[in-house]
Structure formats: structure tokens, C-alpha cells
Design a protein around this motif. Structure first.
Motif, PDB file in Angstrom:
ATOM      1  N   MET A   1       3.476   6.287  10.454  1.00 22.65           N
ATOM      2  CA  MET A   1       2.403   5.977   9.541  1.00 22.65           C
ATOM      3  C   MET A   1       1.065   6.364  10.142  1.00 22.65           C
ATOM      4  SD  MET A   1       3.430   2.352   7.934  1.00 22.65           S
ATOM      5  CE  MET A   1       5.152   2.047   7.643  1.00 22.65           C
ATOM      6  N   ASN A   2       0.110   6.570   9.288  1.00 25.26           N
ATOM      7  CA  ASN A   2      -1.217   6.979   9.696  1.00 25.26           C
ATOM      8  C   ASN A   2      -1.904   5.856  10.481  1.00 25.26           C
ATOM      9  OD1 ASN A   2      -3.684   8.135   9.919  1.00 25.26           O
ATOM     10  ND2 ASN A   2      -4.098   8.277   7.733  1.00 25.26           N
ATOM     11  N   GLN A   3      -2.516   6.202  11.609  1.00 27.62           N
ATOM     12  CA  GLN A   3      -3.172   5.210  12.455  1.00 27.62           C
ATOM     13  C   GLN A   3      -4.318   4.512  11.729  1.00 27.62           C
ATOM     14  OE1 GLN A   3      -2.171   4.197  15.299  1.00 27.62           O
ATOM     15  NE2 GLN A   3      -0.669   5.735  15.825  1.00 27.62           N
ATOM     16  N   GLU A   4      -5.100   5.269  10.952  1.00 26.93           N
ATOM     17  CA  GLU A   4      -6.219   4.678  10.236  1.00 26.93           C
ATOM     18  C   GLU A   4      -5.733   3.667   9.210  1.00 26.93           C
ATOM     19  OE1 GLU A   4      -8.798   7.625   8.600  1.00 26.93           O
ATOM     20  OE2 GLU A   4      -8.869   8.741  10.472  1.00 26.93           O
ATOM     21  N   ARG A   5      -4.623   3.949   8.569  1.00 26.53           N
ATOM     22  CA  ARG A   5      -4.073   3.026   7.578  1.00 26.53           C
ATOM     23  C   ARG A   5      -3.632   1.723   8.231  1.00 26.53           C
ATOM     24  NH1 ARG A   5      -4.129   0.537   2.943  1.00 26.53           N
ATOM     25  NH2 ARG A   5      -2.084  -0.192   2.331  1.00 26.53           N
ATOM     26  N   LEU A   6      -3.046   1.802   9.432  1.00 23.27           N
ATOM     27  CA  LEU A   6      -2.606   0.589  10.119  1.00 23.27           C
ATOM     28  C   LEU A   6      -3.780  -0.320  10.460  1.00 23.27           C
ATOM     29  CD1 LEU A   6       0.192   1.897  12.505  1.00 23.27           C
ATOM     30  CD2 LEU A   6       0.426   0.790  10.293  1.00 23.27           C
ATOM     31  N   PHE A   7      -4.943   0.263  10.750  1.00 19.05           N
ATOM     32  CA  PHE A   7      -6.123  -0.550  11.029  1.00 19.05           C
ATOM     33  C   PHE A   7      -6.629  -1.262   9.783  1.00 19.05           C
ATOM     34  CE2 PHE A   7      -6.641   2.103  14.871  1.00 19.05           C
ATOM     35  CZ  PHE A   7      -6.812   1.088  15.794  1.00 19.05           C
ATOM     36  N   GLN A   8      -6.337  -0.724   8.601  1.00 19.60           N
ATOM     37  CA  GLN A   8      -6.813  -1.322   7.362  1.00 19.60           C
ATOM     38  C   GLN A   8      -5.845  -2.354   6.783  1.00 19.60           C
ATOM     39  OE1 GLN A   8      -7.296   2.090   4.897  1.00 19.60           O
ATOM     40  NE2 GLN A   8      -9.161   2.787   5.925  1.00 19.60           N
ATOM     41  N   VAL A   9      -4.619  -2.387   7.268  1.00 20.45           N
ATOM     42  CA  VAL A   9      -3.599  -3.259   6.682  1.00 20.45           C
ATOM     43  C   VAL A   9      -3.875  -4.723   7.006  1.00 20.45           C
ATOM     44  CG1 VAL A   9      -1.163  -3.881   6.800  1.00 20.45           C
ATOM     45  CG2 VAL A   9      -1.820  -1.508   6.576  1.00 20.45           C
ATOM     46  N   ILE A  10      -4.027  -5.061   8.269  1.00 17.87           N
ATOM     47  CA  ILE A  10      -4.223  -6.457   8.671  1.00 17.87           C
ATOM     48  C   ILE A  10      -5.712  -6.771   8.646  1.00 17.87           C
ATOM     49  CG2 ILE A  10      -3.990  -8.125  10.538  1.00 17.87           C
ATOM     50  CD1 ILE A  10      -1.467  -6.768  11.339  1.00 17.87           C
ATOM     51  N   ARG A  11      -6.069  -7.780   7.860  1.00 26.02           N
ATOM     52  CA  ARG A  11      -7.475  -8.179   7.752  1.00 26.02           C
ATOM     53  C   ARG A  11      -7.830  -9.252   8.779  1.00 26.02           C
ATOM     54  NH1 ARG A  11      -9.132  -6.227   2.547  1.00 26.02           N
ATOM     55  NH2 ARG A  11      -8.263  -4.140   2.650  1.00 26.02           N
ATOM     56  N   ALA A  12      -7.014 -10.328   8.844  1.00 27.15           N
ATOM     57  CA  ALA A  12      -7.314 -11.441   9.747  1.00 27.15           C
ATOM     58  C   ALA A  12      -6.109 -12.368   9.818  1.00 27.15           C
ATOM     59  CB  ALA A  12      -8.526 -12.214   9.239  1.00 27.15           C
TER      60      ALA A  12
END
Length: 98
Positions: A1-12
Motif C-alpha cells: 500500500m501507498n505510504q502516504e495513504r497509511l499516514f492518513q488512515v489512523i487519525r488518533a
């Protein structure tokens, strides 16, 4: 999976009494995630960022509450949370996340 997408998945991480109980009893952790996040994306993101083995992921949408103010009724935004079950012996310490 795209690294940028993984950063956007989990909010808090979601902190509540119920989240504390399931963390102690079932070795589960609760996260606020993006509305369009899939279970596979949540699993990949948690495994990458916290370096743990994830057994399963359960997701649910929380409907936004309707509030009344001087202009009438407004609705708080809906959001999604994920219950992440970790493998036996694994844990997440939010104080020492890299």
C-alpha cells in the motif's frame, strides 16, 4: 500500500472507559480512522507504525450527534473507529511511539 495513504488512515487513539476495558481484557486497542479506510489499510498502518502483529480488525461508523443551537439544529460529523486485536503477548505503548 501507498505510504502516504497509511499516514492518513489512523487519525488518533480513542480514549474512553470502554477502550480501557477492552484493552485490558481482550488485548484490543481502539483508534479513530478515516471514514473511507478499509480493514486491510487499518491493519497495515497499525503493523507499520507500532511494529506489532495484528490478528483482526473490526470497524464501525459512529453517527454524528444532532445538537441544537441558536440557529436551529446542526449535526456533528460522523466518524469511524476501529477495534484492533493484537497477537498474544503484543502491546502498544502510546508514550514511547517513534
Amino acid at each position: 500500500m501507498n505510504q502516504e495513504r497509511l499516514f492518513q488512515v489512523i487519525r488518533a487513539p480513542h480514549v474512553s472507559e470502554k477502550a480501557a476495558v477492552v484493552a485490558d481484557i481482550n488485548n484490543q486497542y481502539v483508534f479513530r480512522v478515516a471514514l473511507d479506510a478499509s480493514k486491510a489499510e487499518v491493519k497495515a498502518a497499525v503493523e507499520k507504525f507500532f511494529k506489532v502483529n495484528v490478528e483482526s480488525v473490526s470497524t464501525l461508523r459512529v453517527k454524528g450527534k444532532t445538537k441544537r443551537n441558536r440557529f436551529g439544529f446542526t449535526t456533528k460529523p460522523s466518524w469511524k473507529k476501529a477495534y484492533v486485536t493484537l497477537a498474544q503477548g503484543q502491546e502498544i505503548d502510546f508514550a514511547t511511539v517513534e
